[in-house]
Design an enzyme around this catalytic site. Structure first.
Site, mmCIF file in Angstrom:
data_model
loop_
_atom_site.group_PDB
_atom_site.id
_atom_site.type_symbol
_atom_site.label_atom_id
_atom_site.label_comp_id
_atom_site.label_asym_id
_atom_site.label_seq_id
_atom_site.Cartn_x
_atom_site.Cartn_y
_atom_site.Cartn_z
ATOM 1 N N ILE A 60 -1.684 -7.257 14.331
ATOM 2 C CA ILE A 60 -0.558 -7.052 15.247
ATOM 3 C C ILE A 60 -0.994 -6.323 16.505
ATOM 4 C CG2 ILE A 60 1.723 -5.988 15.488
ATOM 5 C CD1 ILE A 60 1.953 -6.347 12.375
ATOM 6 N N ASN A 105 0.848 -1.203 0.000
ATOM 7 C CA ASN A 105 0.000 0.000 0.000
ATOM 8 C C ASN A 105 0.880 1.248 0.000
ATOM 9 O OD1 ASN A 105 0.544 0.841 2.836
ATOM 10 N ND2 ASN A 105 -0.343 -1.167 3.237
ATOM 11 N N PHE A 129 -4.020 3.282 15.213
ATOM 12 C CA PHE A 129 -4.409 4.360 14.302
ATOM 13 C C PHE A 129 -5.611 3.888 13.498
ATOM 14 C CE2 PHE A 129 -1.568 8.112 13.776
ATOM 15 C CZ PHE A 129 -0.844 7.923 14.951
ATOM 16 N N ASP A 154 -3.855 -6.546 5.442
ATOM 17 C CA ASP A 154 -4.756 -7.450 6.157
ATOM 18 C C ASP A 154 -4.658 -8.876 5.618
ATOM 19 O OD1 ASP A 154 -5.854 -5.630 7.968
ATOM 20 O OD2 ASP A 154 -7.122 -4.775 6.400
ATOM 21 N N PRO A 183 -2.061 -11.852 10.715
ATOM 22 C CA PRO A 183 -2.382 -11.574 12.125
ATOM 23 C C PRO A 183 -2.620 -10.081 12.323
ATOM 24 C CG PRO A 183 -0.043 -12.107 11.842
ATOM 25 C CD PRO A 183 -0.707 -12.360 10.520
HETATM 26 O O1 C5P Z 1 -8.284 -2.683 11.329
HETATM 27 P P1 C5P Z 1 -7.540 -1.515 10.778
HETATM 28 O O2 C5P Z 1 -6.490 -1.883 9.765
HETATM 29 O O3 C5P Z 1 -8.384 -0.381 10.320
HETATM 30 O O4 C5P Z 1 -6.762 -0.933 12.064
HETATM 31 C C1 C5P Z 1 -5.691 -0.045 11.971
HETATM 32 C C2 C5P Z 1 -4.831 -0.192 13.186
HETATM 33 O O5 C5P Z 1 -4.539 -1.565 13.428
HETATM 34 C C3 C5P Z 1 -3.487 0.461 13.005
HETATM 35 O O6 C5P Z 1 -3.028 0.848 14.273
HETATM 36 C C4 C5P Z 1 -2.645 -0.675 12.443
HETATM 37 O O7 C5P Z 1 -1.258 -0.470 12.679
HETATM 38 C C5 C5P Z 1 -3.180 -1.853 13.197
HETATM 39 N N1 C5P Z 1 -3.141 -3.124 12.459
HETATM 40 C C6 C5P Z 1 -2.269 -4.125 12.856
HETATM 41 N N2 C5P Z 1 -2.254 -5.327 12.216
HETATM 42 C C7 C5P Z 1 -3.083 -5.577 11.196
HETATM 43 C C8 C5P Z 1 -3.981 -4.573 10.755
HETATM 44 C C9 C5P Z 1 -3.979 -3.362 11.414
HETATM 45 O O8 C5P Z 1 -1.507 -3.917 13.805
HETATM 46 N N3 C5P Z 1 -3.040 -6.755 10.571
#
Ligand code: C5P
Length: 403
Positions: free
Chosen positions: A311, A212, A328, A281, A309
């Site tokens: 994180i 991305n 975030f 994702d 996963p």
């Molecule tokens: O679920 P979403 O992607 O909108 O959430 C964003 C937040 O979740 C950010 O803080 C991002 O760093 C974290 N995140 C993560 N691992 C993922 C997806 C998102 O840590 N696989």
């Protein structure tokens, strides 16, 4: 207590008898944990030798503006950028007059003009010079022009020349305490902070990947702000094109799974974990060994993706959970509602929400506008540079430790 751990203090010394106390001041600052560099005006060297200050600070002393050797290494602009605080002690009547006139005719005045560090002056002069209308007018002018400039003293009392009155430089121990107070209460000294930043890349075959547009700028600015606030910072970075901020330990990773593994390995004594990374994702369910070739007549291709996963959710639900976990939320609509849902779903303490549908802020931009959403609070900030947003966020988050 090391009240100035990791703080970078530039001590400016101008020509006055109080310059002998600057040696003790440098010692006090070093003892409080600061990294100290000294800049002297030519007149200061009549009162105290650069060698003394070099020995006490552990760094070479700077005294000329136009020094080729220095400009190759730590020249005036690097010094100006290096400092967290520029403290001039003693500040003579002449130095104050030159500042008031806006001059940049030696290294110290140039630094004063060029730096974005906090500024403090500790005036020291004969009481009649201090009370003289010219000096007082210069002080007033500086107070108006630099409202954030801190004035440490002067003290009143017996002077070296025998007069009694205002104009004495404050004692070194008091000056070091005032220097520490410049960095305020909401600091992260002694705290461990882990930040994820940038995109991840999910390999399809040896030459292709899914990713991305995340630039990593927000995460890198947060790492710099947390280090500035005194924290020990680990920055887990996906593939980005950014220099590592000073005083930050950086771990480079590529995929979401690598980032997940690196993040979990950090847990233990983490105080604050901030997930700014735009983690993919999904990833391709298989990684081709060889570059995928298109076949004659092939009209399309299907990739099967599996979930990566989460994180930040794993960190927030881990046994060794950091004291505070911050996610975030980049959204294009229903900003606050989605942020609140994320707060619950990921079990984090804070969500920093920003609207990425706007062209002027967010992804890849240097500016951002955010709302810090907590369990029962919503605090907006911006638009402002990502560095300003980062400093504000670190202030807000560290205040929650001190609350
Ligand atoms: O679920 P979403 O992607 O909108 O959430 C964003 C937040 O979740 C950010 O803080 C991002 O760093 C974290 N995140 C993560 N691992 C993922 C997806 C998102 O840590 N696989």
């Amino acid at each position: 207590m090391q009240t100035l751990t990791r703080k970078r203090i530039l001590v400016g010394i101008t020509g006055g008898i109080a310059a002998y106390k600057s040696a003790e001041l440098v010692r006090e600052l070093v003892r409080a944990g600061a990294d100290v560099r000294v800049v002297m005006t030519p007149a200061a060297k009549e009162f105290i030798t650069p060698l003394t200050l070099q020995a006490l600070s552990g760094n070479p002393v700077h005294h000329t503006l136009l020094d080729e050797a220095a400009e190759m290494g730590m020249g005036h602009i690097e010094l100006a950028r290096w400092a967290d605080l520029l403290l001039v002690a003693p500040a003579s009547a002449d130095f104050i007059a030159r500042l008031a006139a806006g001059m940049g005719n030696d290294l110290l005045t140039t630094l004063f003009l060029a730096t974005q560090a906090k500024l403090a002056l500790a005036p020291a002069m004969n009481e009649k010079m201090w009370l003289n209308a010219s000096t007082q007018a210069n002080v007033q002018q500086l107070q108006q022009r630099f409202p954030d400039l801190a004035w440490f003293g002067p003290d009143a009392g017996q002077q070296a020349c025998g007069d009694v009155g205002p104009g004495r430089m404050l004692e070194p121990v008091g000056l070091a305490q005032l220097a520490a107070s410049c960095f305020e209460q909401n600091v992260l000294t002694g705290r461990k902070v882990v930040i994820t930043a940038g995109p991840t890349r999910e390999a399809i075959d040896p030459v292709r990947y899914l990713s991305n547009h995340s630039s990593g700028k927000m995460g890198f600015a947060l790492a710099a702000a947390a280090a500035e606030a005194g924290a020990a910072v680990t920055l887990i970075a996906g593939p980005v094109n950014l220099p590592t901020p000073d005083r930050v330990d950086r771990l480079d990773v590529v995929s979401a799974r690598e980032m997940h593994e690196a993040a979990m390995a950090q847990l233990g004594a983490v105080d604050l974990f901030i997930g700014t990374a735009a983690v993919a994702d999904f990833r391709p369910d298989t990684l081709a060994d060889q570059k995928l070739k298109k076949q004659d007549g092939q009209s399309g291709m299907t990739l099967t993706l599996v979930q990566n996963p989460d994180i930040i959710a794993s960190v927030a639900k881990a046994e060794q959970r950091p004291t505070s976990v911050v996610a975030f939320a980049a959204e294009t609509q229903n900003l606050l509602e989605y942020a609140r849902r994320k707060l619950d779903r990921k079990a984090v303490d804070w969500v920093v929400a920003n609207d990425v549908s706007r062209q002027d802020i967010g992804f890849g931009q240097d500016h951002n506008e955010v709302v810090l959403v907590g369990k029962d609070s919503e605090r907006p900030f911006g638009p402002a540079s990502k560095h300003q947003v980062a400093r504000w966020l670190i202030e807000q988050l560290s205040a929650s430790f001190h609350a």
